[in-house]
Design a protein around this motif. Structure first.
Motif, PDB file in Angstrom:
ATOM      1  N   UNK A  21       0.821  -1.214   0.000  1.00  0.00           N
ATOM      2  CA  UNK A  21       0.000   0.000   0.000  1.00  0.00           C
ATOM      3  C   UNK A  21       0.850   1.256   0.000  1.00  0.00           C
ATOM      4  N   UNK A  22       2.151   1.108  -0.117  1.00  0.00           N
ATOM      5  CA  UNK A  22       3.028   2.265  -0.059  1.00  0.00           C
ATOM      6  C   UNK A  22       3.709   2.540  -1.373  1.00  0.00           C
ATOM      7  N   UNK A  23       4.597   3.492  -1.347  1.00  0.00           N
ATOM      8  CA  UNK A  23       5.377   3.875  -2.518  1.00  0.00           C
ATOM      9  C   UNK A  23       6.849   3.913  -2.138  1.00  0.00           C
ATOM     10  N   UNK A  24       7.704   3.601  -3.094  1.00  0.00           N
ATOM     11  CA  UNK A  24       9.139   3.672  -2.846  1.00  0.00           C
ATOM     12  C   UNK A  24       9.625   2.654  -1.846  1.00  0.00           C
ATOM     13  N   UNK A  25       9.077   1.461  -1.890  1.00  0.00           N
ATOM     14  CA  UNK A  25       9.466   0.425  -0.933  1.00  0.00           C
ATOM     15  C   UNK A  25      10.173  -0.714  -1.651  1.00  0.00           C
ATOM     16  N   UNK A  26      10.869  -1.510  -0.894  1.00  0.00           N
ATOM     17  CA  UNK A  26      11.500  -2.713  -1.415  1.00  0.00           C
ATOM     18  C   UNK A  26      10.673  -3.894  -0.946  1.00  0.00           C
ATOM     19  N   UNK A  27      10.220  -4.708  -1.884  1.00  0.00           N
ATOM     20  CA  UNK A  27       9.446  -5.894  -1.542  1.00  0.00           C
ATOM     21  C   UNK A  27      10.301  -7.102  -1.877  1.00  0.00           C
ATOM     22  N   UNK A  28      10.535  -7.939  -0.878  1.00  0.00           N
ATOM     23  CA  UNK A  28      11.280  -9.165  -1.092  1.00  0.00           C
ATOM     24  C   UNK A  28      10.377 -10.341  -0.750  1.00  0.00           C
ATOM     25  N   UNK A  29      10.414 -11.336  -1.586  1.00  0.00           N
ATOM     26  CA  UNK A  29       9.580 -12.500  -1.376  1.00  0.00           C
ATOM     27  C   UNK A  29      10.394 -13.751  -1.670  1.00  0.00           C
ATOM     28  N   UNK A  30      10.305 -14.718  -0.804  1.00  0.00           N
ATOM     29  CA  UNK A  30      10.985 -15.989  -1.018  1.00  0.00           C
ATOM     30  C   UNK A  30      10.136 -17.099  -0.424  1.00  0.00           C
ATOM     31  N   UNK A  31      10.180 -18.236  -1.048  1.00  0.00           N
ATOM     32  CA  UNK A  31       9.405 -19.375  -0.569  1.00  0.00           C
ATOM     33  C   UNK A  31      10.273 -20.619  -0.611  1.00  0.00           C
ATOM     34  N   UNK A  32      10.273 -21.359   0.465  1.00  0.00           N
ATOM     35  CA  UNK A  32      10.951 -22.651   0.504  1.00  0.00           C
ATOM     36  C   UNK A  32       9.863 -23.711   0.573  1.00  0.00           C
ATOM     37  N   UNK A  33       9.908 -24.641  -0.337  1.00  0.00           N
ATOM     38  CA  UNK A  33       8.917 -25.707  -0.376  1.00  0.00           C
ATOM     39  C   UNK A  33       9.636 -27.029  -0.157  1.00  0.00           C
ATOM     40  N   UNK A  34       9.261 -27.743   0.872  1.00  0.00           N
ATOM     41  CA  UNK A  34       9.833 -29.058   1.142  1.00  0.00           C
ATOM     42  C   UNK A  34       8.837 -30.117   0.688  1.00  0.00           C
ATOM     43  N   UNK A  35       9.311 -31.032  -0.120  1.00  0.00           N
ATOM     44  CA  UNK A  35       8.452 -32.091  -0.631  1.00  0.00           C
ATOM     45  C   UNK A  35       9.038 -33.429  -0.207  1.00  0.00           C
ATOM     46  N   UNK A  36       8.200 -34.266   0.375  1.00  0.00           N
ATOM     47  CA  UNK A  36       8.641 -35.598   0.790  1.00  0.00           C
ATOM     48  C   UNK A  36       7.867 -36.621  -0.032  1.00  0.00           C
ATOM     49  N   UNK A  37       8.593 -37.421  -0.796  1.00  0.00           N
ATOM     50  CA  UNK A  37       7.979 -38.447  -1.627  1.00  0.00           C
ATOM     51  C   UNK A  37       8.138 -39.790  -0.934  1.00  0.00           C
ATOM     52  N   UNK A  38       7.053 -40.499  -0.797  1.00  0.00           N
ATOM     53  CA  UNK A  38       7.079 -41.805  -0.164  1.00  0.00           C
ATOM     54  C   UNK A  38       6.467 -42.835  -1.104  1.00  0.00           C
ATOM     55  N   UNK A  39       7.010 -44.055  -1.065  1.00  0.00           N
ATOM     56  CA  UNK A  39       6.447 -45.112  -1.941  1.00  0.00           C
ATOM     57  C   UNK A  39       5.080 -45.534  -1.441  1.00  0.00           C
TER      58      UNK A  39
END
Length: 94
Positions: free
Chosen positions: A76-94
């Motif tokens: 909602x502002x101006x002149x800002x720095x927006x940083x976004x990061x996502x860590x997704x952990x996936x566990x595959x099982x038989x």
């Protein structure tokens, strides 16, 4: 969505090379997994004059038909720095 189709070269179209069972066996259980991310950024010497901001609304149905992991970054502002990061952990099982 394009489906993965095997090719004689051992590659899966759109996905890269296939991995054999022995390699998968060595990598199971979280080998080479990182759950840490460092973001750095700088905002400086900003000057905003007569800035107008709009509404910041997510309405009903905004994600209809969305696939994957939809993300929303609202500002909602101006002149800002927006940083976004996502860590997704996936566990595959038989």
């Amino acid at each position: 969505m394009r489906s993965a189709v095997g090719t004689p070269s051992g590659r899966v179209e759109g996905l890269g090379p296939r991995v054999d069972a022995a390699t998968l066996g060595r990598l199971s259980g979280g080998t080479e997994v990182s759950q840490e991310m460092t973001l750095t950024g700088t905002v400086g010497n900003n000057q905003i004059d007569h800035a107008v901001t709009g509404s910041n609304v997510i309405s009903s149905g905004s994600f209809d038909g969305a696939t994957g992991l939809p993300m929303v970054i609202q500002n909602t502002g101006n002149g800002v720095l927006i940083q976004n990061a996502t860590i997704i952990s996936v566990k595959l099982q038989p």
